[in-house]
Design an enzyme around this catalytic site. Structure first.
Site, PDB file in Angstrom:
ATOM      1  N   GLY B 202       0.802  -0.768  -0.045  1.00 45.98           N
ATOM      2  CA  GLY B 202       0.079  -0.015  -0.160  1.00 45.98           C
ATOM      3  C   GLY B 202       0.982   1.697  -0.050  1.00 45.98           C
ATOM      4  N   CYS B 325      27.561   2.525   1.664  1.00 47.35           N
ATOM      5  CA  CYS B 325      27.863   3.146   2.233  1.00 47.35           C
ATOM      6  C   CYS B 325      26.227   3.582   3.508  1.00 47.35           C
ATOM      7  CB  CYS B 325      28.321   4.461   2.734  1.00 47.35           C
ATOM      8  SG  CYS B 325      30.320   4.347   3.183  1.00 47.35           S
TER       9      CYS B 325
END
Lengths: 139, 394
Positions: B202, B325
């Site tokens: 959703g 990262c």
């Protein structure tokens, strides 16, 4: 994940970025594959004082901030003092780093020691300290 | 007011006003348990049944083929693990998926491998399209399930699901597709597309987080994952999240209407791609044409993605990256690596995912802002320094 204000300050306004043409010691650590490379340039006078220090870093926000902070912590200090700089001192000076980013500070410590080893070799002084290689074996 | 551009719609979307309005009666008046016999319960059940009917209509499916879950990941887990447990009864223990699936699919498959199932991870080409020849070669009578995503979340590549169905069904295997990213971008007609199962979420289409759905075609029988009460026709226990189910129905209806607006979104996407790839040493990841209307994924060499995200955030632009990262591991995006993008370029990838809410002014702002950020980061990159020095030498 959230960075401290100090980290963001050093990331957005990094101190001592650049190169030193006639550097007395240069150290490069890390590799592109792992996503971070730090290059440290040192200018050292006859009294073993680091009179200038510059860096270039390929890496994340923490990598750039730790490089910047590390240069600030050693500039104007002696080689002997710079050798005593630990990664945890860099982390502390930045008011902490998220746990997954602590390796960036290790890289900064390594970069300085590697540049100092280069300086020792250049002036014919035996390298009497060890450099932890955090990226070793990752290639 | 400072400029704000949300360009991370593939991560999540804001809940729309219409969806909130549709949900409010479920909180304020029809808050009963749909399993209860009294009026409050019956009212809630009516709302839920109506929502299920409307969702079925959106996909040209039947209401009893729609099962609500707590999220897309649950639907993915259920489709794969539920099928695996059932197919084992028929002596089948092989599953085929692709290397670029969402972690909910990949890690479900890895969990099944630990239970003794065999899994083939299909290669993809440089654009992220699954290798159909490898599918044809690896599928056997022992294969019970082929699970390939409808469209990729990182590079937006649309997979050849119809052909995958043909190949799988010819060998008697079921097909599950994770359509979390495709819904709202592509019209999906389940009376024509012969997939056996399809999942969606959703919060990617302006409904709240915490609601997902699994379509299970009539006649397809998979094992339950959540045991308990008799909800969802005894297939998925737990008191139904009526407000969010009603919200999901509204969001899907709006998403279907907004498909008319997709050509405009595609035009904005193409402008972003054309302008941003003018930055030197940049490369589009994925296909120029065969990609979701809102997806842009570009690698900028010699810099790392997180730095770009931080600067973009300061400029008021929300985006995402495939760099390591930004994750907990040292490896960058498994999708980019599977496409053959080298590690160092994957670290410098930037994903911008726009939607029908994005404006031309937003696109202008991104195009104005990004080049300066790339330059700033390159100026402090030792890799860029080498490129510049090599230029001077030549």
């Amino acid at each position: 994940m959230k960075y401290s204000e100090k980290v963001m300050d050093h990331f957005t306004h990094p101190r001592n970025v650049g190169e030193i043409e006639d550097a007395d010691g240069v150290g490069v650590v890390g590799n592109a594959k792992c996503g971070d490379i730090m290059k440290m340039y040192l200018k050292i006078d006859e009294n073993d004082v680091i009179v200038d220090c510059k860096f270039k870093t390929f890496g994340c926000g923490a990598a750039i901030a730790t490089s910047s902070m590390a240069t600030e912590l050693i500039k104007g200090h002696t080689v002997q003092e710079a050798l005593k700089l630990t990664n945890s001192a860099v982390v502390e000076a930045l008011d902490g780093l998220p746990p997954v980013k602590v390796h960036c500070s290790v890289l900064a410590e390594e970069a300085i020691k590697t540049a100092l080893a280069d300086y020792y070799k250049k002036i014919g002084r035996p390298v009497d300290f060890e450099i932890e290689k955090s990226h070793e074996g990752e290639e | 007011m400072a400029k704000y551009v949300y360009a991370d719609n593939a991560s999540t979307t804001p809940v729309s006003k219409e969806v909130i309005d549709a949900m409010m009666p479920c909180f304020e008046t029809c808050w009963g348990n749909p399993s209860s016999l009294y009026e409050k319960g019956r009212d809630a059940k009516d709302l839920m049944d109506d929502a299920r009917e409307r969702i079925a209509k959106v996909f040209n499916a039947k209401a009893n083929e729609i099962y609500f879950t707590s999220c897309g990941s649950e639907a993915d887990n259920w489709a794969i693990k539920g099928t695996a447990l059932k197919m084992r009864e028929k002596g089948k223990n092989h599953i085929i998926t692709s290397k670029i699936e969402h972690p909910a699919v990949l890690n479900s498959c890895r969990a099944l491998e630990k239970l003794g199932f065999k899994v083939t991870y299909l290669d993809v080409d440089e654009y992220g399209v699954v290798d159909l020849d490898m599918l044809r070669c690896s599928i056997t009578e022992n294969t019970g399930l082929v699970a390939v995503m409808f469209a990729n979340n990182e590079v937006g590549t649309i997979e050849p699901i119809s052909e995958i169905c043909d190949i799988a069904h010819a060998k008697g295997a079921l097909v599950f597709t994770d359509a979390v990213q495709a819904v709202g971008n592509i019209d999906i007609d389940l009376s024509k597309l012969p997939v056996d199962m399809l999942s969606l979420s959703g919060h990617k289409i302006h409904a709240p987080k915490g609601i997902g759905m699994l379509f299970i075609r009539r006649g397809v029988n998979i094992a339950n994952l959540i045991d308990g009460g008799a909800q969802e026709r005894r297939k998925r226990a737990g008191t139904e999240n009526v407000p969010y189910i009603v919200g999901l129905a509204k969001a899907l209806e709006i998403a279907k209407e907004k498909l008319d607006d997709i050509p405009r979104v595609r035009k904005m996407r193409d402008r972003l791609i054309s302008e941003l790839t003018k930055i030197p040493y940049s490369k589009l990841n994925g296909s120029r044409e065969n990609r979701l209307a809102g997806n842009v994924n570009i690698s900028f060499e010699y810099i790392e993605g997180e730095g770009m995200l931080l600067w973009l955030d300061i400029a008021g632009i929300a985006a995402s990256t495939g760099s390591a990262c930004s994750s907990e591991s040292l490896d960058p995006s498994h999708v980019l690596l599977a496409m053959g993008v080298p590690h160092e370029k994957a670290h410098g990838s930037l994903r911008l995912s726009i939607s029908h809410e994005t404006t031309d002014e937003d696109i202008d702002y991104i195009i104005e802002t990004l080049p300066g950020i790339v330059k700033k980061l390159r100026d402090m990159s030792p890799l860029w320094e080498e490129v510049e020095k090599a230029k001077i030498k030549n």
